[in-house]
Design an enzyme around this catalytic site. Structure first.
Site, PDB file in Angstrom:
ATOM      1  N   CYS A   1       0.183   5.422   5.628  1.00 18.16           N
ATOM      2  CA  CYS A   1       0.048   5.799   7.027  1.00 18.16           C
ATOM      3  C   CYS A   1       1.361   6.290   7.602  1.00 18.16           C
ATOM      4  O   CYS A   1       1.385   6.975   8.620  1.00 18.16           O
ATOM      5  CB  CYS A   1      -0.448   4.612   7.851  1.00 18.16           C
ATOM      6  SG  CYS A   1       0.719   3.247   7.924  1.00 18.16           S
TER       7      CYS A   1
ATOM      8  N   CYS B   1      -5.260   4.676   5.848  1.00 19.09           N
ATOM      9  CA  CYS B   1      -4.977   3.446   5.114  1.00 19.09           C
ATOM     10  C   CYS B   1      -6.251   2.706   4.739  1.00 19.09           C
ATOM     11  O   CYS B   1      -7.072   2.416   5.587  1.00 19.09           O
ATOM     12  CB  CYS B   1      -4.094   2.524   5.938  1.00 19.09           C
ATOM     13  SG  CYS B   1      -3.635   1.071   4.993  1.00 19.09           S
TER      14      CYS B   1
ATOM     15  N   SER C   1       4.245   1.324  10.145  1.00 25.02           N
ATOM     16  CA  SER C   1       5.241   1.500   9.087  1.00 25.02           C
ATOM     17  C   SER C   1       6.205   2.636   9.387  1.00 25.02           C
ATOM     18  O   SER C   1       7.261   2.722   8.785  1.00 25.02           O
ATOM     19  CB  SER C   1       4.563   1.709   7.728  1.00 25.02           C
ATOM     20  OG  SER C   1       3.861   0.537   7.370  1.00 25.02           O
TER      21      SER C   1
ATOM     22  N   GLU D   1       0.868  -1.173   0.000  1.00 23.65           N
ATOM     23  CA  GLU D   1       0.000   0.000   0.000  1.00 23.65           C
ATOM     24  C   GLU D   1       0.904   1.222   0.000  1.00 23.65           C
ATOM     25  O   GLU D   1       1.858   1.296   0.776  1.00 23.65           O
ATOM     26  CB  GLU D   1      -0.883  -0.013   1.258  1.00 23.65           C
ATOM     27  CG  GLU D   1      -1.962   1.040   1.231  1.00 23.65           C
ATOM     28  CD  GLU D   1      -1.450   2.411   1.578  1.00 23.65           C
ATOM     29  OE1 GLU D   1      -2.058   3.387   1.159  1.00 23.65           O
ATOM     30  OE2 GLU D   1      -0.425   2.500   2.252  1.00 23.65           O
TER      31      GLU D   1
ATOM     32  N   ARG E   1      -0.060  -4.550  10.873  1.00 16.97           N
ATOM     33  CA  ARG E   1       1.377  -4.382  10.654  1.00 16.97           C
ATOM     34  C   ARG E   1       2.137  -3.972  11.908  1.00 16.97           C
ATOM     35  O   ARG E   1       3.339  -3.747  11.846  1.00 16.97           O
ATOM     36  CB  ARG E   1       1.615  -3.364   9.543  1.00 16.97           C
ATOM     37  CG  ARG E   1       1.286  -3.936   8.200  1.00 16.97           C
ATOM     38  CD  ARG E   1       0.976  -2.888   7.168  1.00 16.97           C
ATOM     39  NE  ARG E   1       0.374  -3.510   6.005  1.00 16.97           N
ATOM     40  CZ  ARG E   1      -0.915  -3.875   5.952  1.00 16.97           C
ATOM     41  NH1 ARG E   1      -1.718  -3.679   6.974  1.00 16.97           N
ATOM     42  NH2 ARG E   1      -1.386  -4.456   4.875  1.00 16.97           N
TER      43      ARG E   1
ATOM     44  N   CYS F   1      -5.258  -1.586   5.791  1.00 19.61           N
ATOM     45  CA  CYS F   1      -5.560  -1.936   7.186  1.00 19.61           C
ATOM     46  C   CYS F   1      -6.651  -0.990   7.664  1.00 19.61           C
ATOM     47  O   CYS F   1      -6.583  -0.438   8.764  1.00 19.61           O
ATOM     48  CB  CYS F   1      -4.331  -1.906   8.065  1.00 19.61           C
ATOM     49  SG  CYS F   1      -3.331  -0.437   7.933  1.00 19.61           S
TER      50      CYS F   1
ATOM     51  N   HIS G   1      -7.089   2.333  12.273  1.00 23.98           N
ATOM     52  CA  HIS G   1      -6.796   3.739  12.577  1.00 23.98           C
ATOM     53  C   HIS G   1      -8.030   4.431  13.145  1.00 23.98           C
ATOM     54  O   HIS G   1      -7.926   5.267  14.037  1.00 23.98           O
ATOM     55  CB  HIS G   1      -6.267   4.464  11.340  1.00 23.98           C
ATOM     56  CG  HIS G   1      -4.906   4.012  10.942  1.00 23.98           C
ATOM     57  ND1 HIS G   1      -3.765   4.493  11.522  1.00 23.98           N
ATOM     58  CD2 HIS G   1      -4.507   3.075  10.047  1.00 23.98           C
ATOM     59  CE1 HIS G   1      -2.706   3.886  10.995  1.00 23.98           C
ATOM     60  NE2 HIS G   1      -3.137   3.021  10.103  1.00 23.98           N
TER      61      HIS G   1
ATOM     62  N   CYS H   1       3.126  -0.801   4.183  1.00 24.73           N
ATOM     63  CA  CYS H   1       1.878  -0.070   4.058  1.00 24.73           C
ATOM     64  C   CYS H   1       2.252   1.377   4.314  1.00 24.73           C
ATOM     65  O   CYS H   1       2.410   1.802   5.438  1.00 24.73           O
ATOM     66  CB  CYS H   1       0.916  -0.596   5.114  1.00 24.73           C
ATOM     67  SG  CYS H   1      -0.788  -0.122   4.847  1.00 24.73           S
TER      68      CYS H   1
END
Lengths: 365, 572
Positions: B554, B61, B507, B14, B484, B64, B68, B551
């Site tokens: 984010c 995101c 990330s 992503e 993640r 995922c 969030h 990802c």
């Protein structure tokens, strides 16, 4: 590895079907598409001459939610689209290769299919600080888009980011994010707003374009009428509660447990054009209102800057049935449409949101 | 500047990630990872109604999606002291487990498998043998020779069309692909089945949150009301639907995902010694069963492991301002105190400061700043976050479920626990925890039914819904474990508006550039020592990078210290 592209007709012959069988297939497809039988020849010709149309999918300022929505489509299944319907020659999310080989795949396809591919774009384009806020393969988003759009037959803008700037363009829009239409001209742009759009709607828009060979009918904002032609409010199964004046006052109150209308807790269904209440989400399982939350209005430009739990002022028509036993109610119903237009216009003027609706005169649709 | 191997875009992730590696004698000797897109979400949420922020935060995101939003509502609830009803906690947990299952399965099959599976080689397979292998490892019903033959025919037709679409220019035939044609065919069949299945599990989000991606959340609980006697609420039909989807998910994980991982891993055991990277692992913990303020009850325990020492788990407190700090020595921002200081998110500041090369460019100046991602540190340590960290923390704490699945799987692979500190370990950990959350999802469902049966139908606590009931100033943190890894959102509320908002996301930990001391972060460290047989086809680099399930959208964000306090949005 062979490199010859086969048409549907060639494949039918390879599978042992006769010309006669093939024409039957064409007739069935024609009927399936709801066309008159005179169109059979046209459909057959398309099947005889078309290889899988090339599709290029670019990603800019985005969250990949549109891709995630697209792969959730149940009809058709995304595997069927990828293997049988289109040739998706570039998409950063799913393609096998990376880096230089990916860039080569993109450039080879752009060149080979010049003038004949469909360009799908997810994400907005940052313009502040000379575009350094989105750089891919060392190149600015604007340059990549310009190159890819040049030879595109049509451009589809997936989601609110590509269609109207999206979340990064919300106030104060620190990166100067702009929608795709600001950078592309001279070819059809199909706007598919929503955060994200419904997967089945996305699949329908691609396949409609491919099957019928032309851009679907669009509204004044460039959105396919089939999916953006009605307000969520007009197609909402809770509309009778709105008309009856039965509202949720706060989330999870006794009225919420009866499934009443969410207008008073901020539902933006009355100003939102989308297929949520008709097509629904994830194979028709539900949509936000059905799951108890007001509509955020995510397919409307600027929706991010309208507080989600603030009531749209004075949407007329509310409580029509509740006041029907009162004298004068009939007159109120008579002017409801006009009042709706007026009150929504007031709201819009405050929010600078859907003023284009007024220009297009489609507020009363 | 030394000439580097540049991989940009890194696909099957992503967002936008660029990796530059230096290769000497076929081995990676140094690596740099860069996030090349930024949207500045924290700046955008400032001045808004805190109850709205979950929707913005969710758009960090779309992969995922939901975690969030979860972290966001938790941050507001923490700031305002709102205790949510048990049903809402259970529904959030069920959505959380559904998200993991969708995300991990899509990661393994759609985003990672093509690094290990040669699609084209599957054409040489004997479907009878594939069927025999499939039946030997799983009771999954779609395992007949005819089934695999039909998949193979379909791929054959696709390849012969000459239009390879997303599979064009893949590294097919690379000598690093080691599976037999038969196992390749098995994996290709499951690539297609997983694509089909992943859209089912997210229907749980559609039922409770109205849609997926980006389901709806609510400060104080969840919006979906419970009433068994209404058609438009969470009633028995909706609950039965969720139950069915959760049961099917468990079956898919147990009968397809886990067996496939255990069938493919033995062919790649050399990757149990490659890509380990950092020796430090961090988890904030999640899945409360007794409220968010009782971390000891979490299904995923919190903790930190240093130097791969599994005999000790250090306590972690994301609220402690001395623990987490963000650095910008190599990120395109500037701090008032200079580039060498680290700031806790409460005291964070950022000014955009792009000093990179003017595009188009071939190479980043890695001596200076080279990414939009900041560099977070826990007590000064670079930490890896994600499934491997969660599984290691649970294992080190000797939680039975963690120990059982790790030990039994390692026994099947005849591998020591140290094998987990690797690219393969990261990929295996994701599968193991999928098996755990598939079970937990069903447990949460049972608890939800029991709770409703006991007469509790509350789904939201709206006592503090009205902003006029809030204190003039408040601050909170919402932490979670995204698929993640460790996720934290910090919020400051002033006069009913967001005064400051910061996210330190998985990330950011894993993909960040070096810190002020020159310490590499996870992606960079894990690439050191990776073999690269053919720089034109760097499949080995991608295996390790993809094992993190990158990802990126984010990871890049910006906030400023005090900002300009916005009483009102401009347009109103």
């Amino acid at each position: 590895m062979k490199t010859k592209n086969k048409t549907v007709y060639q494949e039918s012959l390879d599978k042992g079907y006769s010309r006669r069988d093939f024409m039957k297939l064409a007739a069935m497809m024609t009927a399936y598409m709801g066309l008159q039988s005179s169109a059979i020849g046209q459909v057959a010709k398309a099947l005889e001459t078309n290889v899988r149309p090339t599709v290029i999918w670019l990603h800019f300022q985005e969250c990949t939610g549109c891709t995630e929505s697209f792969i959730k489509t149940s009809h058709p299944l995304v595997a069927d689209i990828l293997l049988d319907t289109i040739s998706l020659d570039y998409t950063e999310t799913l393609m096998a290769t990376s880096g230089e080989a990916a860039e080569t795949a993109l450039h080879t396809s752009l060149k080979k299919n010049y003038g004949n591919y469909i360009l799908l774009v997810e994400g907005a384009i940052p313009t502040a600080n000379d575009g350094v806020y989105c750089v891919i393969g060392g190149r600015k988003a604007t340059d990549i888009l310009e190159e890819a759009a040049k030879g595109a037959q049509a451009v589809v803008t997936w989601g609110s980011c590509a269609s109207n700037g999206g979340v990064q363009a919300a106030y104060p829009n620190p990166t100067g994010a702009k929608p795709i239409e600001k950078f592309v001209s001279g070819k059809p742009i199909i706007q598919v707003p929503g955060c994200p759009p419904i997967g089945e709607v996305m699949a329908a828009i691609i396949t409609q374009f491919i099957v019928f060979g032309k851009v679907p009918e669009l509204d004044g904002h460039g959105r396919p009428k089939a999916f953006y032609g009605r307000r969520v409010h007009d197609t909402c199964y809770r509309r009778p509660y709105f008309d009856a004046g039965l509202f949720v006052e706060t989330y999870d109150d006794a009225n919420a447990k009866k499934g009443y209308c969410l207008y008073k807790v901020g539902c933006k269904g009355p100003t939102t054009y989308n297929a949520c209440a008709t097509t629904k989400w994830n194979e028709g399982i539900s949509y936000p209102i059905q799951s108890g939350h007001g509509c955020l209005g995510c397919s409307e430009a600027g929706f991010w800057d309208v507080p989600f739990y603030e009531r749209i002022p004075n949407v007329a028509g509310a409580g029509i049935e509740a006041t029907a036993d009162k004298i004068g109610a009939a007159a109120a119903v008579g002017v409801a449409v006009g009042v709706t237009a007026h009150s929504v216009a007031t709201y819009i003027r405050k929010g600078k949101i859907v003023d284009k609706h007024i220009k297009d005169g489609d507020l009363n649709n | 500047m030394a000439k580097r191997l540049v991989i940009d875009p890194v696909t099957r992730i992503e967002g936008h990630l660029r990796v530059e590696v230096e290769v000497k004698n076929g081995i990676v000797t140094d690596a740099y990872s860069s996030g090349t897109m930024v949207r500045l979400m924290e700046e955008i949420v400032k001045g808004r109604d805190p109850r709205d922020v979950w929707a913005f935060a969710g758009r960090v995101c779309g992969v995922c999606t939901t975690v969030h939003s979860l972290a966001s509502v938790r941050s507001v609830e923490d700031a305002l002291g709102i205790k949510i009803p048990p049903n809402a906690e259970l529904v959030r947990n069920i959505m959380f487990t559904s998200q993991y299952l969708q995300d991990h399965v899509v990661h393994f099959y759609q985003l990672h498998a093509l690094d290990w599976v040669d699609i084209v080689a599957s054409l040489k397979a004997d479907p009878n043998q594939t069927s025999a292998i499939a039946r030997s490892i799983s009771p999954w019903p779609k395992s007949s020779p005819g089934y695999f033959k039909s998949v193979q025919d379909r791929i054959k037709k696709f390849v012969e069309s000459g239009q390879l679409g997303i599979f064009a220019n893949g590294y097919w035939g690379h000598k690093q692909y080691k599976l037999s044609p038969e196992v390749n065919l098995l994996a290709v069949a499951h690539y297609l089945e997983a694509l089909d299945w992943q859209k089912e599990i997210v229907k749980v989000h559609a039922i409770f949150g109205g849609k997926n991606p980006h389901p709806n959340y609510l400060v104080g609980g969840m919006a979906a009301p419970i009433n068994m006697d209404e058609p438009g609420t969470i009633n028995m039909e909706r609950l039965n639907f969720v139950h069915q989807v959760l049961k099917d998910a468990k079956t898919f994980v147990d009968q397809v995902y886990i067996p496939d991982v255990l069938a493919i891993a033995p062919q790649y055991l050399d990757w149990a010694a490659i890509g380990g990277g950092l020796h430090n692992y961090l988890s904030f913990g999640d899945l409360p069963v007794n409220g968010i303020n009782d971390p000891s009850s979490f299904k995923f325990p919190a903790g930190a492991i240093l130097n791969r020492d599994l005999s000790k788990v250090h306590p972690v407190n994301p609220k402690d301002e001395s623990e987490i700090k963000e650095f910008i020595k190599h990120s395109w921002y500037s701090y008032d105190g200079g580039d060498d200081v680290g700031l806790h998110p409460w005291n964070g500041e950022s000014k955009m400061n792009y000093t990179g090369p003017e595009p188009p460019y071939d190479q980043l100046n890695v001596e200076d700043k080279y990414s939009w991602v900041k560099t977070p540190r826990w007590k000064g340590h670079a930490m890896e976050v994600g499934p491997l960290s969660r599984m290691l923390v649970g294992y080190a704490l000797k939680r039975d479920e963690f120990v059982d699945i790790i030990d039994s799987s390692l026994a099947k692979l005849n591998a020591p626990v140290e094998a987990l500190f690797s690219t393969l370990g990261r990929t295996a950990a994701r599968a193991f925890e999928s098996a755990l959350v598939a079970n937990w999802g069903l447990e949460f469902f049972d608890q939800l039914i029991t709770n409703i049966k006991n007469g509790d139908t509350r789904m939201a606590n709206t006592e503090k819904w009205e902003p006029s009931s809030w204190p003039s100033e408040a601050k909170g943190i919402g932490f979670s474990e995204a698929p993640r890894g460790a996720l934290g959102h910090w919020i400051k509320i002033k006069d009913e508006k967001v005064d400051n908002y910061q996210m330190v996301v998985p990330s950011t930990w894993n993909s960040s550039p070096r810190d002020h001391k020159g310490q590499r972060s996870s992606y960079e460290e894990s690439l050191i020592g990776t073999p690269v047989a053919d720089p034109k086809q760097p499949v080995e680099v991608l295996r390790t990078i993809h094992s993190f399930d990158p990802c990126m959208a984010c990871a890049v964000h910006l906030y400023d210290e005090k900002g300009e306090y916005r009483h009102q949005l401009e347009i109103f």
